[in-house]
Design an enzyme around this catalytic site. Structure first.
Site, short mmCIF file in Angstrom:
data_model
loop_
_atom_site.label_atom_id
_atom_site.label_comp_id
_atom_site.label_asym_id
_atom_site.label_seq_id
_atom_site.Cartn_x
_atom_site.Cartn_y
_atom_site.Cartn_z
N TYR A 223 -78.26 16.26 -6.83
CA TYR A 223 -76.93 16.34 -6.60
C TYR A 223 -76.54 17.27 -7.96
CZ TYR A 223 -71.94 15.53 -7.44
OH TYR A 223 -70.64 15.56 -7.50
N CYS A 276 -56.07 13.50 -8.86
CA CYS A 276 -54.64 13.55 -9.39
C CYS A 276 -54.08 14.98 -9.07
CB CYS A 276 -54.73 13.05 -10.65
SG CYS A 276 -55.21 11.42 -10.98
N LYS A 278 -55.63 18.33 -9.40
CA LYS A 278 -56.19 19.14 -10.11
C LYS A 278 -56.30 20.53 -9.49
CE LYS A 278 -59.85 20.46 -13.55
NZ LYS A 278 -61.25 19.74 -13.96
N ASP A 293 -62.39 24.18 -13.42
CA ASP A 293 -62.94 23.00 -13.82
C ASP A 293 -63.13 22.97 -15.67
OD1 ASP A 293 -64.08 20.22 -13.23
OD2 ASP A 293 -66.17 21.24 -13.20
C1 OXD Z 1 -66.72 16.29 -11.74
C2 OXD Z 1 -67.05 17.78 -10.95
O1 OXD Z 1 -67.39 15.39 -11.36
O2 OXD Z 1 -66.35 18.64 -11.23
O3 OXD Z 1 -66.02 16.39 -12.47
O4 OXD Z 1 -67.70 17.61 -10.01
MN MN Z 2 -65.12 18.41 -13.17
#
Ligand code: OXD
Ligand code: MN
Length: 629
Positions: A223, A276, A278, A293
């Site tokens: 993952y 939330c 983003k 991110d």
């Molecule tokens: C997280 C992602 O887990 O960006 O924050 O995948």
């Molecule tokens: Mn993230």
């Protein structure tokens, strides 16, 4: 001359070996050599920045069966194992020297020697019989003050392929860089694989981080949040490095807000706990995205400047559909390089996922194997058609709303607004400006919380503290990190304004007060405030909009009515709720980091007094405009 030259020459083609020699970097040779010996792959393929090497990586992921081409030939599917679908928080640990154990005790740590011996034991010969890839990347624009060069070694061509999409190529950066020994190092192995290419030894899944030497070991997983060095592992190294060097690594998107009427472009960054808002903020129609991110911030010429350290999106695919997320959805339907993970591939060889807005088939292949509707897993739980954390991996420059100029800028962009967005059904107002940077960190960033919804397991309405939306990635204590955030703006002429957002206020009977696009109005009010427009009312915690300005913005931007009744409900200051929020935040900091400086607790105590005084004077619920600070 590295002691590993002979070993490396024996494990790679002359072409690969020459790529290493050309770098004239003994530290690079030593790192690759040490793990070529220890993990013992049969061979290593060294990538430079060429298209040929990128294609080799993708093709090898397909040939080895780690990815499969689906209906559109540039798209592939990859499945992580059924039990490897999210970040493994328990087995992600810091290797900590004995003298630092006390300081790091709130973070998941293991004594250095014990952890190092364990991970090296797991890594011993783990690549036996496999080919490994060696890749060079650069976080942030290459050859810039933001650049962090990185090396990834992995025996997973899915991991390598994902990183070629998500990160800027960095071989040429390594070739030219003057400081030769300051780079991040990532070593990953998927370990033994089953017939679907999934990691078997999940009980030996470990992610150990050595911030002393900027190296992360990740074993027996796939993952991406567990396996990709440059994603969340690098973030932890960068947070530690930035703390020592006086810059910031934040879990934030970066965007450009466009004011068409005034011809203005204003850069915002924003931190939101998961679920939330983003991505939906960074993707508001009519604005531009720079990154979704992770943002690095530095002071340059007394300005607050930021870059997206990545170049792609590893996005949650659930609920991406043509109504809720039209730009991403359209891109997922195009024949362009895309990796899907843990979704359903139907009998028509096309991709389907939860909330995709399409009619989904009752059978296919998913993260559990061959799947039919109603199938149950080993524990008797029904297997959904796709995992709720299924993902897509694409380049950002596919998106029409991508701001490539901002992305390329070597000195980053001047960031003028920071958003901290929580989820709470009854406390904070939709948008509030902080009077100062310090108030913003202590009142908007530290108090961030998310709230469980009916879509998550467990009781509804439980609030989880999520300071700066960055807790999972902190690599040094929360109190120190908070102080570094506060102090970062010292020496900056015009620090960004900080705003809180909350898109989730509900009426007592349970309906949301505003629609999904109202966030565009809140954002444009913030943009105006940055440019000296709009008056504001004071509240004990900041400044809120005046009704007429919002009414006008709703009309101009969304062509919607906005009633004064909704305004009064949304922007009421709720004293008791706020005091409770402050108390929860204080208790959380005390628990997580008892060493948090006393001045932080003193600030919250002062604020509580201020709110209680306001309550005594104006009542528990203070209507907008009533409070005179
Ligand atoms: C997280 C992602 O887990 O960006 O924050 O995948
Ligand atoms: Mn993230």
């Amino acid at each position: 001359m590295s002691k590993y030259e002979k070993l490396l020459k024996g494990k790679m083609s002359e072409e690969s070996f020459q790529k290493l020699i050309r770098l004239e970097n003994e530290k690079v040779m030593d790192f690759i050599g040490e793990f070529a010996e220890h993990c013992n792959p049969v061979s290593l393929y060294v990538c430079d920045d060429s298209e040929k090497d990128r294609m080799y990586i993708r093709q090898t992921a397909i040939t080895k069966g780690e990815e499969k081409i689906i209906y559109l030939k540039n798209q592939t599917i990859h499945w992580d194992g059924y039990n490897d679908q999210a970040r493994d928080k328990t087995n992600t640990r810091y290797l900590v020297l004995p003298e630092n154990m006390e300081r790091m005790k709130a973070l998941n740590s293991i004594p250095y020697d014990e952890g190092y011996n364990e991970i090296m034991e797991i890594a011993k010969n783990i690549m036996d019989g496999k080919e490994a890839a060696v890749l060079f990347f650069c976080e942030g624009p290459t050859e810039s003050v933001f650049s962090i060069p990185c090396i990834q070694i992995t025996d997973s061509f899915y991991v390598a392929h994902s990183e070629t999409i998500l990160y800027r190529p960095g071989y040429n950066h390594f070739l030219h860089m003057k400081v030769k020994d300051d780079f991040f190092k990532f070593i990953h192995s998927a370990g033994r694989l089953d017939e679907r290419g999934c990691s078997i030894n999940i009980d030996k899944r470990r992610i150990y981080m050595d911030t002393q030497n900027n190296i992360v070991y990740s074993m027996n997983n796939q993952y991406a949040g567990n396996s990709l060095g440059l994603k969340k592992h690098s973030m932890r190294l960068a947070i530690n490095k930035s703390g020592k060097e006086g810059w910031l690594c934040e879990h934030m998107f970066l965007m450009s807000v466009l004011n068409q009427e005034k011809g203005r472009k204003t850069h915002f960054a924003g931190a939101y706990p998961s679920a939330c808002g983003k991505t939906s903020t960074a993707m508001i129609p009519g604005e531009k995205i720079v990154g979704d991110d992770i943002t690095y911030f530095r002071k340059i010429d007394k300005e607050f400047r930021g870059v997206n350290m990545e170049q792609g999106i590893f996005g949650i695919i659930k609920d991406v559909n043509k109504d809720d997320d039209p730009v991403i959805f359209a891109n997922l339907m195009k024949d362009q390089e895309t990796i899907f993970s843990n979704i359903l591939i139907g009998p028509d060889n096309r991709p389907y996922w939860l909330g995709c807005g399409m009619t989904t088939p009752d059978e296919g292949d998913n993260h559990h194997g061959r799947w039919k509707k109603g199938d149950r897993d080993e524990k008797g739980n029904e297997v959904p058609l796709a995992h709720s954390n299924a993902r897509y991996t694409i380049r950002l420059d596919y998106l029409d709303n991508f701001d490539s100029d901002a992305f390329e800028a070597k000195e980053g962009v001047k960031v003028e607004g920071i958003l901290y967005g929580g989820r709470d059904s009854d406390t904070t107002v939709p948008i509030e400006e902080s009077p100062t940077w310090k108030d913003g960190i202590l009142l908007k960033a530290c108090t961030l919380e998310s709230e469980t919804t009916s879509a998550t397991l467990g009781k509804e309405g439980v609030r989880t503290p999520s300071p700066m939306a960055n807790l999972d990635f902190l690599s040094y204590p929360l109190g120190e990190y908070t102080m570094n955030n506060i102090n970062f703006v010292n020496g900056i002429d015009d620090p960004p304004k900080i705003f809180s957002t909350n898109y989730f206020l509900k009426y007592p009977q349970g309906d949301f007060v505003t629609g999904k696009l109202a966030k565009k109005v809140w954002l444009h009010w913030a943009e105006g405030r940055i440019h000296g427009e709009y008056d504001a009312y004071d509240t004990p915690t900041g400044k809120i909009p005046i009704y007429n300005d919002l009414k006008k913005l709703f009309r101009e931007l969304l062509n919607e009515d906005f009633s004064e009744e909704d305004y009064n409900y949304l922007f009421t200051f709720r004293c008791t709720q706020w005091v409770e929020k402050l108390r929860r935040t204080g208790a959380f900091f005390r628990k997580i980091d008892p060493g948090t400086p006393a001045e932080i607790f003193a600030y919250w105590e002062q604020m509580e007094k201020k709110i209680l005084a306001a309550k005594a004077k104006y009542g528990d619920e203070i209507k907008p405009g009533a409070f005179k600070g």
